[in-house]
Design an enzyme around this catalytic site. Structure first.
Site, PDB file in Angstrom:
ATOM      1  N   GLY A 194      -1.239 -11.746  -4.998  1.00  0.00           N
ATOM      2  CA  GLY A 194      -2.643 -11.390  -5.161  1.00  0.00           C
ATOM      3  C   GLY A 194      -2.902  -9.934  -4.790  1.00  0.00           C
TER       4      GLY A 194
ATOM      5  N   ARG B 107       0.835  -1.212   0.000  1.00  0.00           N
ATOM      6  CA  ARG B 107       0.000   0.000   0.000  1.00  0.00           C
ATOM      7  C   ARG B 107       0.865   1.255   0.000  1.00  0.00           C
ATOM      8  NH1 ARG B 107      -2.674  -4.254   1.879  1.00  0.00           N
ATOM      9  NH2 ARG B 107      -4.938  -4.324   1.801  1.00  0.00           N
TER      10      ARG B 107
ATOM     11  N   LYS C 205      -6.048 -19.332  -1.537  1.00  0.00           N
ATOM     12  CA  LYS C 205      -4.815 -18.558  -1.326  1.00  0.00           C
ATOM     13  C   LYS C 205      -3.743 -19.069  -2.306  1.00  0.00           C
ATOM     14  CE  LYS C 205      -6.326 -15.938   2.013  1.00  0.00           C
ATOM     15  NZ  LYS C 205      -6.581 -14.525   1.749  1.00  0.00           N
TER      16      LYS C 205
ATOM     17  N   ASP D 130      -3.967 -15.331   7.519  1.00  0.00           N
ATOM     18  CA  ASP D 130      -2.691 -15.820   6.975  1.00  0.00           C
ATOM     19  C   ASP D 130      -1.923 -16.673   7.984  1.00  0.00           C
ATOM     20  OD1 ASP D 130      -3.242 -14.560   4.603  1.00  0.00           O
ATOM     21  OD2 ASP D 130      -2.135 -12.744   5.103  1.00  0.00           O
TER      22      ASP D 130
ATOM     23  N   SER E 236     -12.896  -9.363   2.430  1.00  0.00           N
ATOM     24  CA  SER E 236     -11.555  -9.395   1.853  1.00  0.00           C
ATOM     25  C   SER E 236     -10.989  -7.992   1.756  1.00  0.00           C
ATOM     26  CB  SER E 236     -11.611 -10.021   0.450  1.00  0.00           C
ATOM     27  OG  SER E 236     -10.492  -9.619  -0.315  1.00  0.00           O
TER      28      SER E 236
ATOM     29  N   ARG F 189       3.752 -19.685   2.874  1.00  0.00           N
ATOM     30  CA  ARG F 189       3.328 -19.946   4.257  1.00  0.00           C
ATOM     31  C   ARG F 189       3.311 -21.450   4.572  1.00  0.00           C
ATOM     32  NH1 ARG F 189       2.801 -14.682   5.668  1.00  0.00           N
ATOM     33  NH2 ARG F 189       1.501 -13.417   4.305  1.00  0.00           N
TER      34      ARG F 189
ATOM     35  N   ARG G 234      -6.108 -18.153  -9.267  1.00  0.00           N
ATOM     36  CA  ARG G 234      -6.886 -17.553  -8.174  1.00  0.00           C
ATOM     37  C   ARG G 234      -8.044 -16.696  -8.700  1.00  0.00           C
ATOM     38  NH1 ARG G 234      -2.853 -15.245  -3.777  1.00  0.00           N
ATOM     39  NH2 ARG G 234      -4.821 -15.139  -2.633  1.00  0.00           N
TER      40      ARG G 234
END
Ligand code: S3P
Length: 478
Positions: free
Chosen positions: A130, A28, A383, A356, A203, A432, A158
């Site tokens: 994503g 961001r 994910k 997550d 989301s 992850r 996805r």
């Protein structure tokens, strides 16, 4: 690359261990400062592959970006060249001045303003990320910059209609590929009209795409979701001068807005810290780890509440002054030591705030006494991999009893000092999963091999070296 991870024989110890910068905030910070009027300085960006994807896409869109070592991020010069070498490209005079005090994970961004992005000559490659693809979609639709957004094999599988459909509702012309997957094409025309979007899925990526398109439109754009997702976008847009209002699970932005540049220090990523905290919790008696300056935004910090439910005591020393700093993100110092855990039930809002961290919570469930049930995590199926399926498969291979639920997992660990057994686990191209099973392997009774270990670099470059420096035995083999 394979990581051979040995069971921990001695305590894991680390004081003042810095975790990588928060990935969500880093994306961001780069994206929004690209739209600002003036130069922004961002310190401590997430060093992994995902945030590099965002930076490269911005370079392709004509945003001058300088990294900490003084080299610019460069755009491909043709449709066939994927990444240009990091040399000074033509037009580099527009680059920000390099400050030798900048650290390796810092960046300077010369914002091009809300209307200054240029259409890219090649597809925008979002890699594995994503967040890059979905947030950029909102920005490009808002700015009416035509582009094609693509990703790697995982991202190409996805769902993207969740972003494209609301943007179309606001007037954008956005197409997705077969079955609503990438490539996503933002077509020319299609000015954004302010409007009200109600989303079936909670989301932050979808919310951010809608709000970012909304800041280009005349009037108020609202986004309502079933539960409140992480609010990094709202906080940062507010800091940059945009009018953002939150009413329950509805967020409203008022456009057209102009963004002021920022000077921002990105806090450490709680999602990365989670793996180290978990490692310390399940390590031999005497283990302890302290992680300074980690983001503990309450819309994101469900992991800490989940640990309390698992019976763990974690120290959080909240640094209040950081809350009023640019970015408006609460930050704290975290520490954990080896402890016994007990099974629990995790659901609802807590799971959304720890979305997550579900893979590492499943590992903790397998090591805890009793059964841990995780529900409300259906999003994990879409994910970077189907994380529920991957966790079930891997934990079973390590000897845990696992029932895969449509929206979660029921995990029962074997009792005893070493409840898991060593196994061969594939990362499934998912950072992850690689990180979670590396931690699980520390608590096993014999060595484990994690294949595709290099995927850890997507969010946590240097993870294996760091574990070694804390006392773990890990070998990396090509
Ligand atoms: C993110 C939002 C979440 C999270 C992802 C990062 C973000 O995804 O899982 O890792 O930065 O906005 P969703 O928005 O799909 O829930």
């Amino acid at each position: 690359m394979k990581a051979r991870v040995h069971p921990l024989r001695r305590p894991l110890r680390g004081k003042a261990v810095r975790v990588p910068g928060d990935k969500s905030i880093s994306h961001r910070a780069l994206l929004f400062s690209a739209l600002a009027d003036g130069e922004s300085r961002i310190a401590g960006l997430a060093p992994g592959g995902d945030v590099r994807s965002t930076a490269r896409c911005l370079a392709q869109l004509g945003v001058p970006l300088l990294r900490g070592d003084g080299t610019p991020w460069s755009a491909p010069r043709s449709a066939t060249e994927r990444f240009a070498p990091p040399e000074r490209p033509a037009g580099s005079s527009a680059l920000p001045e390099h400050d030798p005090d900048m650290g390796p994970d810092d960046a300077m961004v010369r914002g091009v303003g809300m209307r200054g992005l240029r259409a890219p000559v090649a597809d925008l490659d979002c890699g594995n990320s994503g967040t890059t693809l979905r947030l950029l979609c909102g920005i490009l639709a808002g700015a009416q910059v035509p582009a094609t957004l693509v990703g790697d094999a995982s991202l190409s599988g996805r769902p993207m209609e969740r972003v494209a459909a609301p943007l179309r509702q606001l007037g954008a012309r956005v197409r997705t590929g077969p079955s609503g997957r990438p490539p996503v094409v933002v077509e020319p025309g299609g000015a954004i009209r302010a409007g009200a979007i109600a989303s079936e899925v909670a989301s932050a990526q979808v919310k951010s795409a809608v709000l970012l398109a909304g800041v280009f439109a005349e009037g108020e754009t609202t986004f309502t979701e079933p539960a409140r997702s992480r609010d990094h976008t709202e906080r940062l847009l507010r800091q940059m001068g945009v009018k953002v209002a939150t009413r329950g699970t509805t967020v409203a932005v008022r456009g057209p807005a102009r963004l002021s540049p920022i000077a921002l220090e990105v806090p450490g990523d709680l999602s990365s810290a989670a793996f180290l905290l978990a490692a310390a919790l399940i390590a031999p008696e005497g283990s302890s780890i302290a992680l300074p300056h980690v983001g503990v935004n309450p819309t994101r910090a469900g992991f800490l509440d989940a640990l309390t439910q698992l019976g763990a005591r974690i120290q959080l020393d909240l640094k209040r002054e950081a809350q009023s700093a640019p970015g408006g993100e609460p930050v704290g110092d975290l520490s954990a030591s080896a402890q016994r855990l007990r099974g629990t039930e995790l659901d609802g809002d807590l799971v959304l705030r720890a979305i997550d961290e579900v893979p590492i919570l499943a590992v903790l469930g397998a090591v805890a006494g009793g059964t841990t049930v995780i529900r409300g995590a259906a999003e994990l199926r879409v994910k970077e991999s189907d994380r529920l399926a991957q966790m079930a498969r891997g934990l079973r291979a390590m000897g845990a009893q696992v029932e895969e639920l449509p929206d979660g997992l029921r995990v029962t660990g074997a009792s005893g000092a070493r409840p898991l057994r060593g196994a061969e686990i594939d990362s499934a191209h998912d950072h992850r999963i690689a990180l979670a099973f590396t931690v699980a392997a520390l608590a096993a009774d014999s060595p484990s091999v994690i294949s595709g270990a290099e995927w850890a670099d997507v969010s946590f470059p240097g993870f294996f070296d760091l574990l070694r420096s804390l006392g773990a035995e890990v070998e990396l083999v090509a």
